[in-house]
Scaffold this motif. Structure first.
Motif, short mmCIF file in Angstrom:
data_model
loop_
_atom_site.label_atom_id
_atom_site.label_comp_id
_atom_site.label_asym_id
_atom_site.label_seq_id
_atom_site.Cartn_x
_atom_site.Cartn_y
_atom_site.Cartn_z
N ILE A 166 0.88 -1.17 0.00
CA ILE A 166 0.00 0.00 0.00
C ILE A 166 0.91 1.22 0.00
CG2 ILE A 166 -1.77 1.25 1.31
CD1 ILE A 166 -2.48 -1.52 2.59
N GLN A 167 0.80 2.03 -1.04
CA GLN A 167 1.68 3.20 -1.15
C GLN A 167 1.05 4.39 -0.43
OE1 GLN A 167 4.60 2.96 -2.75
NE2 GLN A 167 4.35 1.16 -4.06
N VAL A 168 1.84 5.07 0.37
CA VAL A 168 1.37 6.28 1.03
C VAL A 168 2.41 7.38 0.83
CG1 VAL A 168 0.03 5.06 2.81
CG2 VAL A 168 2.42 5.64 3.25
N THR A 169 2.05 8.61 1.18
CA THR A 169 3.02 9.69 1.05
C THR A 169 3.35 10.30 2.41
OG1 THR A 169 2.12 10.16 -1.14
CG2 THR A 169 3.50 11.86 -0.17
N SER A 170 2.34 10.70 3.15
CA SER A 170 2.62 11.44 4.40
C SER A 170 2.47 10.53 5.62
CB SER A 170 1.63 12.59 4.52
OG SER A 170 0.32 12.05 4.69
N ALA A 171 2.92 11.05 6.78
CA ALA A 171 2.81 10.31 8.04
C ALA A 171 1.34 10.07 8.39
CB ALA A 171 3.49 11.09 9.16
N VAL A 172 0.50 11.07 8.13
CA VAL A 172 -0.92 10.93 8.47
C VAL A 172 -1.56 9.82 7.63
CG1 VAL A 172 -3.15 12.13 8.38
CG2 VAL A 172 -1.15 13.27 9.37
N GLU A 173 -1.18 9.75 6.34
CA GLU A 173 -1.68 8.65 5.49
C GLU A 173 -1.17 7.30 5.99
OE1 GLU A 173 -1.46 11.34 1.48
OE2 GLU A 173 -0.62 9.32 1.37
N MET A 174 0.11 7.28 6.39
CA MET A 174 0.69 6.03 6.88
C MET A 174 -0.05 5.57 8.14
SD MET A 174 4.66 5.06 7.69
CE MET A 174 5.16 4.90 5.99
N GLN A 175 -0.31 6.52 9.01
CA GLN A 175 -1.03 6.19 10.26
C GLN A 175 -2.40 5.57 9.93
OE1 GLN A 175 -2.92 9.47 12.12
NE2 GLN A 175 -2.66 8.67 14.19
N ALA A 176 -3.12 6.20 8.98
CA ALA A 176 -4.47 5.70 8.64
C ALA A 176 -4.40 4.28 8.11
CB ALA A 176 -5.11 6.64 7.61
N GLU A 177 -3.40 4.00 7.24
CA GLU A 177 -3.30 2.65 6.65
C GLU A 177 -2.87 1.63 7.70
OE1 GLU A 177 -4.46 1.57 3.91
OE2 GLU A 177 -4.95 3.53 3.11
N VAL A 178 -1.94 2.01 8.58
CA VAL A 178 -1.50 1.07 9.63
C VAL A 178 -2.71 0.68 10.48
CG1 VAL A 178 -0.14 0.83 11.76
CG2 VAL A 178 0.91 1.82 9.70
N MET A 179 -3.51 1.68 10.88
CA MET A 179 -4.65 1.40 11.75
C MET A 179 -5.70 0.54 11.02
SD MET A 179 -3.64 2.52 14.48
CE MET A 179 -2.28 3.54 15.03
N ARG A 180 -5.83 0.79 9.71
CA ARG A 180 -6.82 0.04 8.92
C ARG A 180 -6.42 -1.44 8.79
NH1 ARG A 180 -8.00 -1.12 3.78
NH2 ARG A 180 -6.01 -0.36 2.99
N CYS A 181 -5.09 -1.69 8.71
CA CYS A 181 -4.62 -3.07 8.46
C CYS A 181 -4.30 -3.82 9.74
CB CYS A 181 -3.36 -3.04 7.58
SG CYS A 181 -3.63 -2.30 5.98
N LEU A 182 -4.42 -3.15 10.87
CA LEU A 182 -3.92 -3.70 12.13
C LEU A 182 -4.65 -4.96 12.59
CD1 LEU A 182 -1.75 -2.90 14.11
CD2 LEU A 182 -3.45 -1.62 15.40
N ASP A 183 -5.94 -5.02 12.31
CA ASP A 183 -6.77 -6.09 12.86
C ASP A 183 -6.25 -7.49 12.60
OD1 ASP A 183 -8.51 -4.65 14.17
OD2 ASP A 183 -10.23 -4.93 12.82
#
Ligand code: CTP
Length: 402
Positions: A249-266
């Motif tokens: 999953i490609q992201v650019t900013s820290a805020v985008e990275m945070q959102a993706e990490v939280m989304r995939c965490l489960d």
């Protein structure tokens, strides 16, 4: 030491124009310490000379069922026994049909039949031949025997046709070979890895970032896959190819990275935060390019979320948490502080100052500090070998956890 060091690879080359490409693979395998012996079918010898392969492999090339030099030996049985892997590349439609039907009418097909170890097959042929139901059925059959099949690439072929059938690339084959040798310590795990830098834009063409290339995180992703894990890689901008079998999953900013990490965490059982996340971002993003003389000479910043710390604060609910500490001084003290403050299971402390251990290097020298107070100093290793050592330690911590 690579997983390929001292491994005996038997390379079977068959009649396809792509035969010339695997000459380079022989060199690449040897560079990593592999020992290569080549078997060629009669048609393969029309496309590339056995002499070329003998010179590149440093071993005699086998082309016939019966050896004139040593008539008392049985080459197909000895060759099948003496190797750790049989790699058939390029594999023509004819050879795949032979393999599917268990024919033993040339040396390579006979060796395949006599091999009990792993076999990898890299088809390469005209796309109509590849897509023909007969070829597809034969590929399904050899898969059912447990052979690994590396799908050909799509594109323009030597015959002028366009479609699937081009021999796959070396990096894909290398990963498949390494996977056959890697210990499957992560077979049950879903690993979530972040890698690369983040970019924090302040206008449409400018951003704050750092020199992270993502090499360490991508090496972790590739090696976790080799060890059998399901791997999700959340990557900031890098120039690297996504390792085969890894979901990226490609992201650019820290805020985008945070959102993706939280989304995939489960679904994750292990999280490794190798990304070099920018701690700050510009307070405002200008909608248009800032012109010379227009901007103030200072740039107001606001703090980015500390993704790893946020994960650590979840406590019990967490997958195993691995952080990185990129330090230029007081490495161990800073690493130990971050291990505790972010509530991690393991932290990988690395010196970003040295030429051999800095951001863009292919090598790294790290110290592993775990939650039980254990400290392991690793020597200077390639990032791939460093990644394997990290997984060894993670494997031990996972066992302690269960
Ligand atoms: N990290 C994170 N989010 C941030 C900053 C860091 O998830 N905003 C993670 C990194 O991916 C790494 C670990 O925290 O696994 C440590 O990052 P590092 O940059 O070494 O430390 P910081 O916590 O940013 O502290 P400092 O900059 O003061 O060294």
């Amino acid at each position: 030491m690579s997983l390929l060091t001292d491994k005996k690879i038997l390379l079977g080359i068959t009649g396809s124009i792509a035969a010339y490409k695997v000459a380079d693979w022989v060199r690449a395998l040897r560079r990593e310490g592999g020992q290569v012996t080549v078997v060629m079918t009669e048609s393969a010898c029309r496309f590339i000379s056995p002499l070329t392969l003998a010179a590149l492999s440093g071993n005699p090339v086998h082309t016939g069922m019966f050896s004139a030099e040593a008539p008392e030996t049985i080459p197909h049985i000895n060759l099948a026994r003496e190797h750790d892997l049989l790699l058939i590349a390029p594999a023509s439609a004819q050879t795949i049909a032979r393999l599917a039907h268990g024919l033993a009418d040339n040396l390579l097909a006979t060796i395949a039949l006599a091999t009990s170890g792993p076999i990898l097959v890299c088809p390469a042929m005209n796309s109509v031949m590849f897509q023909h139901p007969a070829t597809q059925a034969n590929l399904a059959t050899i898969r059912s025997y447990g052979y690994g099949v590396l799908e050909p690439d799509c594109g323009k072929m030597a015959c002028g046709e366009e479609g699937p059938g081009r021999l796959t690339d070396w990096e894909t084959v290398r990963q498949a070979i390494l996977s056959t040798f890697a210990p499957k310590t992560l077979a049950e795990e879903h690993v979530l890895i972040t890698a690369g830098p983040t970019r924090e834009a302040f206008d449409p063409v400018r951003f704050l970032s750092n020199p992270s290339t993502g090499k360490m995180g991508y090496a972790l992703a590739a090696t976790a896959r080799q060890r059998g894990a399901t791997v999700t890689l959340i990557s900031g901008p890098t120039a690297l190819a996504v390792p085969p079998g890894v979901k990226c999953i490609q992201v650019t900013s820290a805020v985008e990275m945070q959102a993706e990490v939280m989304r995939c965490l489960d679904t994750a059982t292990i999280v490794v935060k190798a990304a070099a996340v920018s701690d700050y971002r510009p307070a405002e993003k200008e909608p248009h390019k800032v012109k010379k003389g227009q901007a103030a000479l200072s740039l107001p910043l606001v703090a980015n979320p500390d993704i790893l710390k946020e994960l650590g604060e979840r406590g019990q609910k967490n997958p195993l948490l691995v952080g990185f500490a990129a330090e230029s001084r007081d490495h161990l003290k800073e690493g130990a502080r971050k291990l505790k403050e972010k509530n991690l299971d393991l932290i990988v402390v690395n010196d970003i100052g040295g030429a051999e251990t800095g951001f863009a290097a292919d090598t790294n020298r790290v110290t592993l500090l775990d939650r039980n107070g254990a400290k392991e100093e690793l020597p200077l290793l390639s990032k791939e070998e460093t990644a394997h050592r990290i997984w060894d330690t993670v494997g031990r911590l996972m066992t302690d956890n269960r």
